[in-house]
Design a protein around this motif. Structure first.
Motif, PDB file in Angstrom:
ATOM      1  N   ARG A  55       0.812  -1.222   0.000  1.00  0.00           N
ATOM      2  CA  ARG A  55       0.000   0.000   0.000  1.00  0.00           C
ATOM      3  C   ARG A  55       0.843   1.268   0.000  1.00  0.00           C
ATOM      4  O   ARG A  55       0.603   2.175  -0.793  1.00  0.00           O
ATOM      5  CB  ARG A  55      -0.931  -0.019   1.205  1.00  0.00           C
ATOM      6  CG  ARG A  55      -1.764   1.203   1.332  1.00  0.00           C
ATOM      7  CD  ARG A  55      -2.776   1.102   2.420  1.00  0.00           C
ATOM      8  NE  ARG A  55      -2.310   0.354   3.580  1.00  0.00           N
ATOM      9  CZ  ARG A  55      -3.066   0.084   4.621  1.00  0.00           C
ATOM     10  NH1 ARG A  55      -4.306   0.485   4.642  1.00  0.00           N
ATOM     11  NH2 ARG A  55      -2.593  -0.572   5.642  1.00  0.00           N
ATOM     12  N   GLN A  56       1.832   1.367   0.850  1.00  0.00           N
ATOM     13  CA  GLN A  56       2.647   2.585   0.935  1.00  0.00           C
ATOM     14  C   GLN A  56       3.449   2.822  -0.344  1.00  0.00           C
ATOM     15  O   GLN A  56       3.554   3.950  -0.820  1.00  0.00           O
ATOM     16  CB  GLN A  56       3.577   2.525   2.153  1.00  0.00           C
ATOM     17  CG  GLN A  56       2.842   2.497   3.473  1.00  0.00           C
ATOM     18  CD  GLN A  56       1.914   3.684   3.653  1.00  0.00           C
ATOM     19  OE1 GLN A  56       2.246   4.807   3.308  1.00  0.00           O
ATOM     20  NE2 GLN A  56       0.722   3.426   4.173  1.00  0.00           N
ATOM     21  N   GLU A  57       4.015   1.767  -0.912  1.00  0.00           N
ATOM     22  CA  GLU A  57       4.776   1.903  -2.157  1.00  0.00           C
ATOM     23  C   GLU A  57       3.867   2.324  -3.311  1.00  0.00           C
ATOM     24  O   GLU A  57       4.222   3.181  -4.115  1.00  0.00           O
ATOM     25  CB  GLU A  57       5.481   0.587  -2.503  1.00  0.00           C
ATOM     26  CG  GLU A  57       6.273   0.629  -3.785  1.00  0.00           C
ATOM     27  CD  GLU A  57       7.444   1.598  -3.771  1.00  0.00           C
ATOM     28  OE1 GLU A  57       7.854   2.046  -4.858  1.00  0.00           O
ATOM     29  OE2 GLU A  57       7.957   1.926  -2.684  1.00  0.00           O
ATOM     30  N   ILE A  58       2.683   1.754  -3.386  1.00  0.00           N
ATOM     31  CA  ILE A  58       1.734   2.106  -4.443  1.00  0.00           C
ATOM     32  C   ILE A  58       1.319   3.568  -4.328  1.00  0.00           C
ATOM     33  O   ILE A  58       1.270   4.293  -5.319  1.00  0.00           O
ATOM     34  CB  ILE A  58       0.515   1.166  -4.407  1.00  0.00           C
ATOM     35  CG1 ILE A  58       0.934  -0.239  -4.841  1.00  0.00           C
ATOM     36  CG2 ILE A  58      -0.609   1.686  -5.281  1.00  0.00           C
ATOM     37  CD1 ILE A  58      -0.101  -1.315  -4.576  1.00  0.00           C
ATOM     38  N   LYS A  59       1.058   4.026  -3.109  1.00  0.00           N
ATOM     39  CA  LYS A  59       0.689   5.432  -2.899  1.00  0.00           C
ATOM     40  C   LYS A  59       1.843   6.357  -3.268  1.00  0.00           C
ATOM     41  O   LYS A  59       1.632   7.418  -3.859  1.00  0.00           O
ATOM     42  CB  LYS A  59       0.257   5.651  -1.458  1.00  0.00           C
ATOM     43  CG  LYS A  59      -1.094   5.067  -1.152  1.00  0.00           C
ATOM     44  CD  LYS A  59      -1.495   5.324   0.280  1.00  0.00           C
ATOM     45  CE  LYS A  59      -2.858   4.737   0.577  1.00  0.00           C
ATOM     46  NZ  LYS A  59      -3.277   4.989   1.955  1.00  0.00           N
ATOM     47  N   LYS A  60       3.075   5.962  -2.940  1.00  0.00           N
ATOM     48  CA  LYS A  60       4.248   6.775  -3.275  1.00  0.00           C
ATOM     49  C   LYS A  60       4.401   6.878  -4.798  1.00  0.00           C
ATOM     50  O   LYS A  60       4.654   7.958  -5.334  1.00  0.00           O
ATOM     51  CB  LYS A  60       5.499   6.163  -2.648  1.00  0.00           C
ATOM     52  CG  LYS A  60       6.742   6.999  -2.841  1.00  0.00           C
ATOM     53  CD  LYS A  60       7.908   6.503  -2.016  1.00  0.00           C
ATOM     54  CE  LYS A  60       8.401   5.182  -2.510  1.00  0.00           C
ATOM     55  NZ  LYS A  60       9.629   4.722  -1.836  1.00  0.00           N
ATOM     56  N   ARG A  61       4.225   5.792  -5.504  1.00  0.00           N
ATOM     57  CA  ARG A  61       4.313   5.804  -6.972  1.00  0.00           C
ATOM     58  C   ARG A  61       3.211   6.668  -7.577  1.00  0.00           C
ATOM     59  O   ARG A  61       3.430   7.370  -8.556  1.00  0.00           O
ATOM     60  CB  ARG A  61       4.205   4.385  -7.517  1.00  0.00           C
ATOM     61  CG  ARG A  61       5.420   3.536  -7.232  1.00  0.00           C
ATOM     62  CD  ARG A  61       5.224   2.143  -7.756  1.00  0.00           C
ATOM     63  NE  ARG A  61       6.295   1.265  -7.316  1.00  0.00           N
ATOM     64  CZ  ARG A  61       6.324  -0.036  -7.535  1.00  0.00           C
ATOM     65  NH1 ARG A  61       5.337  -0.616  -8.208  1.00  0.00           N
ATOM     66  NH2 ARG A  61       7.320  -0.773  -7.096  1.00  0.00           N
ATOM     67  N   ARG A  62       2.022   6.602  -6.996  1.00  0.00           N
ATOM     68  CA  ARG A  62       0.904   7.411  -7.476  1.00  0.00           C
ATOM     69  C   ARG A  62       1.213   8.886  -7.350  1.00  0.00           C
ATOM     70  O   ARG A  62       0.965   9.682  -8.249  1.00  0.00           O
ATOM     71  CB  ARG A  62      -0.360   7.046  -6.705  1.00  0.00           C
ATOM     72  CG  ARG A  62      -1.597   7.740  -7.218  1.00  0.00           C
ATOM     73  CD  ARG A  62      -2.817   7.459  -6.385  1.00  0.00           C
ATOM     74  NE  ARG A  62      -3.041   6.039  -6.207  1.00  0.00           N
ATOM     75  CZ  ARG A  62      -3.690   5.494  -5.182  1.00  0.00           C
ATOM     76  NH1 ARG A  62      -4.176   6.262  -4.233  1.00  0.00           N
ATOM     77  NH2 ARG A  62      -3.865   4.203  -5.098  1.00  0.00           N
ATOM     78  N   ARG A  63       1.750   9.293  -6.184  1.00  0.00           N
ATOM     79  CA  ARG A  63       2.101  10.710  -5.965  1.00  0.00           C
ATOM     80  C   ARG A  63       3.172  11.155  -6.944  1.00  0.00           C
ATOM     81  O   ARG A  63       3.109  12.259  -7.489  1.00  0.00           O
ATOM     82  CB  ARG A  63       2.565  10.922  -4.532  1.00  0.00           C
ATOM     83  CG  ARG A  63       1.454  10.966  -3.526  1.00  0.00           C
ATOM     84  CD  ARG A  63       1.927  11.465  -2.187  1.00  0.00           C
ATOM     85  NE  ARG A  63       3.036  10.709  -1.635  1.00  0.00           N
ATOM     86  CZ  ARG A  63       2.932   9.676  -0.801  1.00  0.00           C
ATOM     87  NH1 ARG A  63       1.736   9.269  -0.422  1.00  0.00           N
ATOM     88  NH2 ARG A  63       4.001   9.061  -0.353  1.00  0.00           N
ATOM     89  N   ALA A  64       4.175  10.319  -7.196  1.00  0.00           N
ATOM     90  CA  ALA A  64       5.254  10.670  -8.116  1.00  0.00           C
ATOM     91  C   ALA A  64       4.726  10.816  -9.549  1.00  0.00           C
ATOM     92  O   ALA A  64       5.148  11.703 -10.283  1.00  0.00           O
ATOM     93  CB  ALA A  64       6.352   9.620  -8.068  1.00  0.00           C
ATOM     94  N   ALA A  65       3.797   9.961  -9.935  1.00  0.00           N
ATOM     95  CA  ALA A  65       3.228  10.038 -11.282  1.00  0.00           C
ATOM     96  C   ALA A  65       2.386  11.284 -11.484  1.00  0.00           C
ATOM     97  O   ALA A  65       2.300  11.817 -12.584  1.00  0.00           O
ATOM     98  CB  ALA A  65       2.391   8.792 -11.561  1.00  0.00           C
ATOM     99  N   CYS A  66       1.792  11.757 -10.400  1.00  0.00           N
ATOM    100  CA  CYS A  66       0.945  12.963 -10.470  1.00  0.00           C
ATOM    101  C   CYS A  66       1.763  14.234 -10.302  1.00  0.00           C
ATOM    102  O   CYS A  66       1.210  15.331 -10.321  1.00  0.00           O
ATOM    103  CB  CYS A  66      -0.146  12.909  -9.400  1.00  0.00           C
ATOM    104  SG  CYS A  66      -1.349  11.616  -9.713  1.00  0.00           S
ATOM    105  N   GLY A  67       3.044  14.095 -10.059  1.00  0.00           N
ATOM    106  CA  GLY A  67       3.896  15.250  -9.891  1.00  0.00           C
ATOM    107  C   GLY A  67       3.889  15.811  -8.480  1.00  0.00           C
ATOM    108  O   GLY A  67       4.449  16.873  -8.218  1.00  0.00           O
ATOM    109  N   GLY A  68       3.279  15.092  -7.546  1.00  0.00           N
ATOM    110  CA  GLY A  68       3.241  15.546  -6.149  1.00  0.00           C
ATOM    111  C   GLY A  68       4.506  15.195  -5.405  1.00  0.00           C
ATOM    112  O   GLY A  68       5.379  14.503  -5.895  1.00  0.00           O
ATOM    113  N   ALA A  69       4.604  15.706  -4.192  1.00  0.00           N
ATOM    114  CA  ALA A  69       5.805  15.444  -3.397  1.00  0.00           C
ATOM    115  C   ALA A  69       5.634  14.225  -2.547  1.00  0.00           C
ATOM    116  O   ALA A  69       4.650  13.779  -2.177  1.00  0.00           O
ATOM    117  CB  ALA A  69       6.099  16.621  -2.513  1.00  0.00           C
TER     118      ALA A  69
END
Length: 69
Positions: A55-69
């Protein structure tokens, strides 16, 4: 479990996606490459071993793909 890994057919699966019935080996689980549709609805998600471990890795990848920090 007698399933084979979706990405490594020469390896036995250690977990299985209940939604799609894909098997994944320990390497896929460790690298969090086992969730097939992390962005889409999944009726099994609340009881999913793959989702819980990644879950945490998936959320981190999602944020990176959206350009978030």
């Amino acid at each position: 479990m007698t399933d084979k890994c979706r990405f490594h057919p020469d390896r036995d699966a250690t977990v299985r996606c209940e939604k799609y019935q894909y098997g994944y080996c320990q390497e896929c689980l460790d690298s969090c490459d086992a969730c097939t549709d992390p962005e889409l609805y999944c009726r099994y998600r609340q009881a999913c071993v793959i989702w819980e471990l990644c879950r945490q890795e998936i959320k981190k990848r999602r944020r990176a793909a959206c350009g978030g920090a």
